[in-house]
Design a protein around this motif. Structure first.
Motif, short mmCIF file in Angstrom:
data_model
loop_
_atom_site.label_atom_id
_atom_site.label_comp_id
_atom_site.label_asym_id
_atom_site.label_seq_id
_atom_site.Cartn_x
_atom_site.Cartn_y
_atom_site.Cartn_z
N THR A 4 -5.29 -1.21 -1.18
CA THR A 4 -6.41 -0.89 -0.30
C THR A 4 -5.92 -0.61 1.11
O THR A 4 -6.35 0.37 1.74
N ILE A 5 -5.04 -1.45 1.61
CA ILE A 5 -4.49 -1.25 2.96
C ILE A 5 -3.71 0.06 3.02
O ILE A 5 -3.82 0.82 4.00
N ALA A 6 -2.94 0.36 1.98
CA ALA A 6 -2.16 1.59 1.95
C ALA A 6 -3.07 2.82 1.94
O ALA A 6 -2.79 3.82 2.62
N LYS A 7 -4.15 2.76 1.19
CA LYS A 7 -5.09 3.89 1.14
C LYS A 7 -5.76 4.11 2.49
O LYS A 7 -5.90 5.25 2.94
N VAL A 8 -6.18 3.04 3.13
CA VAL A 8 -6.82 3.16 4.45
C VAL A 8 -5.84 3.74 5.47
O VAL A 8 -6.20 4.62 6.26
N ALA A 9 -4.59 3.28 5.44
CA ALA A 9 -3.58 3.80 6.35
C ALA A 9 -3.32 5.27 6.08
O ALA A 9 -3.18 6.08 7.01
N ALA A 10 -3.26 5.67 4.81
CA ALA A 10 -3.02 7.07 4.46
C ALA A 10 -4.17 7.95 4.93
O ALA A 10 -3.93 9.05 5.46
N VAL A 11 -5.39 7.49 4.77
CA VAL A 11 -6.54 8.27 5.24
C VAL A 11 -6.50 8.42 6.76
O VAL A 11 -6.78 9.50 7.30
N GLY A 12 -6.13 7.36 7.46
CA GLY A 12 -6.03 7.44 8.92
C GLY A 12 -4.95 8.41 9.37
O GLY A 12 -5.16 9.21 10.29
N ILE A 13 -3.79 8.37 8.73
CA ILE A 13 -2.70 9.30 9.07
C ILE A 13 -3.13 10.73 8.78
O ILE A 13 -2.88 11.65 9.57
#
Length: 73
Positions: free
Chosen positions: A42-51
């Motif tokens: 979940t954290i990785a997905k949120v970070a990827a969307v932000g990037i």
């Protein structure tokens, strides 16, 4: 001579503040736990969307400031 005494007091005061600070760091580390695979994903997905969002925004600014004015001329 008072300047040297003043510096000594500052060093002693700084040293006395180090121990409580380190203790608070260790207390936080004791409370920390390894995330589960689901939490990590979940954290990785949120970070990827932000990037990705910042990248798209940067590309749009690039097009507006560099490519678009050349198309008008």
């Amino acid at each position: 001579m008072s300047e040297a005494g003043n510096k000594t007091e500052q060093i002693k005061e700084s040293a006395s503040n180090i121990v409580p600070t380190i203790r608070s760091y260790f207390r936080i580390l004791k409370l920390a736990k390894k995330p589960t695979r689901e939490e990590f994903m979940t954290i990785a997905k949120v970070a990827a969307v932000g990037i990705l969002a910042i990248g798209i925004l940067g590309f749009l600014f690039y097009v507006l400031m560099d490519v678009f004015p050349q198309m008008i001329i």
